[in-house]
Design an enzyme around this catalytic site. Structure first.
Site, mmCIF file in Angstrom:
data_model
loop_
_atom_site.group_PDB
_atom_site.id
_atom_site.type_symbol
_atom_site.label_atom_id
_atom_site.label_comp_id
_atom_site.label_asym_id
_atom_site.label_seq_id
_atom_site.Cartn_x
_atom_site.Cartn_y
_atom_site.Cartn_z
ATOM 1 N N GLU A 161 0.690 -1.449 0.001
ATOM 2 C CA GLU A 161 -0.103 -0.126 -0.069
ATOM 3 C C GLU A 161 0.877 1.303 0.098
ATOM 4 O OE1 GLU A 161 -2.800 -0.525 3.284
ATOM 5 O OE2 GLU A 161 -3.744 -2.186 2.358
ATOM 6 N N ASN A 207 2.254 -4.568 -3.472
ATOM 7 C CA ASN A 207 0.890 -4.982 -3.171
ATOM 8 C C ASN A 207 -0.050 -3.669 -3.053
ATOM 9 O OD1 ASN A 207 -0.750 -7.207 -2.755
ATOM 10 N ND2 ASN A 207 -0.789 -7.085 -0.535
ATOM 11 N N HIS A 247 -9.708 -5.947 -2.820
ATOM 12 C CA HIS A 247 -10.918 -5.749 -1.803
ATOM 13 C C HIS A 247 -12.034 -4.934 -2.547
ATOM 14 C CE1 HIS A 247 -8.452 -7.390 1.693
ATOM 15 N NE2 HIS A 247 -7.590 -6.407 1.225
ATOM 16 N N GLU A 277 -5.650 -10.316 -2.167
ATOM 17 C CA GLU A 277 -6.496 -10.280 -0.973
ATOM 18 C C GLU A 277 -8.048 -10.274 -1.339
ATOM 19 O OE1 GLU A 277 -5.088 -7.151 1.863
ATOM 20 O OE2 GLU A 277 -3.046 -7.698 1.251
ATOM 21 N N ASP A 279 -11.783 -10.111 -1.463
ATOM 22 C CA ASP A 279 -12.919 -10.241 -0.932
ATOM 23 C C ASP A 279 -13.937 -9.301 -1.058
ATOM 24 O OD1 ASP A 279 -11.992 -8.248 0.772
ATOM 25 O OD2 ASP A 279 -11.340 -9.148 2.444
HETATM 26 C C1 XIL Z 1 -6.000 -6.912 7.910
HETATM 27 C C2 XIL Z 1 -6.051 -8.175 8.608
HETATM 28 O O1 XIL Z 1 -6.776 -8.884 8.239
HETATM 29 C C3 XIL Z 1 -5.631 -7.880 10.070
HETATM 30 O O2 XIL Z 1 -5.439 -8.951 10.653
HETATM 31 C C4 XIL Z 1 -4.297 -7.089 10.342
HETATM 32 O O3 XIL Z 1 -3.777 -6.963 11.644
HETATM 33 C C5 XIL Z 1 -4.676 -5.622 9.871
HETATM 34 O O4 XIL Z 1 -5.078 -5.677 8.625
HETATM 35 N N1 XIL Z 1 -4.841 -4.648 3.510
HETATM 36 C C6 XIL Z 1 -3.667 -5.509 3.771
HETATM 37 C C7 XIL Z 1 -3.992 -6.576 5.008
HETATM 38 O O5 XIL Z 1 -2.575 -5.627 3.188
HETATM 39 O O6 XIL Z 1 -2.786 -6.823 5.920
HETATM 40 C C8 XIL Z 1 -5.117 -6.063 5.987
HETATM 41 O O7 XIL Z 1 -5.220 -7.170 6.815
HETATM 42 C C9 XIL Z 1 -6.186 -5.804 5.045
HETATM 43 C C10 XIL Z 1 -6.000 -4.686 3.975
#
Ligand code: XIL
Length: 366
Positions: A161, A207, A247, A277, A279
């Site tokens: 990020e 990422n 996301h 990631e 969802d």
């Molecule tokens: C979230 C996780 O699910 C938590 O368990 C963590 O502690 C904090 O964040 N982008 C990311 C992930 O790269 O690391 C994030 O995960 C969700 C958003």
């Protein structure tokens, strides 16, 4: 876009009980087929999930779902700075080592998430002041993690990020962080060079999220990400691929042409593309499950269709495998009190239409 339309978008959207039943039973069969010889055939795009530590240790159903469905695993927060290095001279590898052992025992690989991030920092790292201190902390962190898992973690999310969320149509700039404040943009170059030195065979990614929706931020974020990628490659930084977090948001349609063209351009630069990631946030959708699941599946279908039409991704990963263990309600809890359904298995480990969409794309032959 994609030629093969065994599962059409309309079907994904229809939400009929019969369709969902068919999809779910197909998905169950797919899950069970994991043990069949050849399931790991090179033509299938690997599917994976992040892994939460407690459930991995304590819940047989959770472990069973991971082994039934996944080819790759990522410790959910096992490599976050606040977990893995809570004090400058203290490293906690128990979480990552558990996931690695579980992955190896079940013929899966493990990815590393994430070496450098603005978030999840322990207080000592938040308090870093000055270039020398930042350089020293970054060096010891990246060298320690990457060399410890050399040859075992084959793909690292090196910088997570790096871009701000653009507001009001403004251009996306590099995100402020302790790394930017103390080292400037070169913190990114440095992290990649350090990781590459520690494991020259590892695949190294940026990422990022928020590039795929018809919202105000995605277009400027895509532009900024492309510029960053081109700048890094131009400076000879060992960047090998891009992780699209994925996301997805219930509120916005997918920008299919913008996503497709972006992925094409990334591929034309010689970089790999990973979906890391996936969802679907579902807090503003009506509660009724078939209709909700259909929109969740449709968002994923549109996103994956756009990506796969441009490039075959190296993997498709979701941020969790079951609605029982997901980060979504931490930020997007539903007002009606119903549980969120962002993931491919529901809270009773039943596959949802989202799984069928993922499985459909992953099993396409190159
Ligand atoms: C979230 C996780 O699910 C938590 O368990 C963590 O502690 C904090 O964040 N982008 C990311 C992930 O790269 O690391 C994030 O995960 C969700 C958003």
């Amino acid at each position: 876009m994609v030629g093969l339309k065994m599962l059409s978008r309309r079907q994904a959207l229809s939400g009929s009980a019969a369709l969902i039943g068919t999809l779910a039973s197909g998905a169950l069969a797919m899950g069970r087929a994991k043990a069949a010889p050849g399931f790991h055939g090179s033509q299938r795009v690997p599917y994976g999930s992040c892994v939460a530590f407690g459930p991995l240790q304590n819940e047989p159903d959770y472990r069973g779902a991971l082994t039934a469905y996944c080819q790759q695993l990522t410790p959910e927060w096992g490599f976050n700075w606040d977990y893995v290095q809570p004090a400058p001279s203290q490293f906690n590898f128990d979480f990552a080592d558990s996931v690695l052992a579980f992955a190896q025992a079940n013929d899966m690989t493990m990815r590393g998430h994430a070496l450098v991030w603005y978030a999840s920092l322990p207080d000592w790292a938040k308090d870093i002041r000055g270039a020398a201190e930042a350089e020293s902390a970054l060096t010891s962190h990246v060298e320690t993690l990457v060399s410890r898992y050399r040859g075992k973690v084959k793909t690292w999310h090196v910088v997570n990020e790096p871009l701000e969320d653009p507001k009001g149509g403004s251009a996306a700039s590099l995100r402020q962080s302790v790394w930017m404040q103390n080292l400037g943009e070169k913190y990114i170059d440095r992290a990649f060079h350090l990781a590459h030195q520690a494991d020259p065979a590892a695949e190294l990614l940026i990422n990022e999220y928020g590039i795929e929706s018809l919202d105000e931020g995605s277009t400027p974020k895509r532009q900024a990400l492309l510029k960053l990628v081109k700048d890094l490659l131009g400076r000879g930084v060992p960047l090998h691929g891009i992780g699209l977090q994925g996301h997805l948001l219930d509120k916005y349609e997918i920008d299919t042409s913008g996503t497709h063209d972006f992925v094409s351009e990334i591929r034309s630069l010689g970089l790999s593309v990973h979906i890391t990631e996936l969802d679907v946030v579902d807090d503003s959708l009506p509660g009724a499950i078939p209709a909700r699941d259909a929109v969740v599946a449709a968002r994923a279908y549109d996103f994956l269709d756009a990506v796969f039409a441009a490039a075959r991704p190296s993997m498709v990963g979701t941020w969790g495998i079951t609605d029982r263990h997901t980060w979504v309600p931490m930020y997007h809890k539903r007002a009606d009190g119903l549980i969120n359904r962002p993931l491919p298995l529901d809270d009773h480990y039943r596959p949802t239409p989202l799984w069928s969409v993922i499985n459909y794309f992953c099993q396409q032959i190159a």
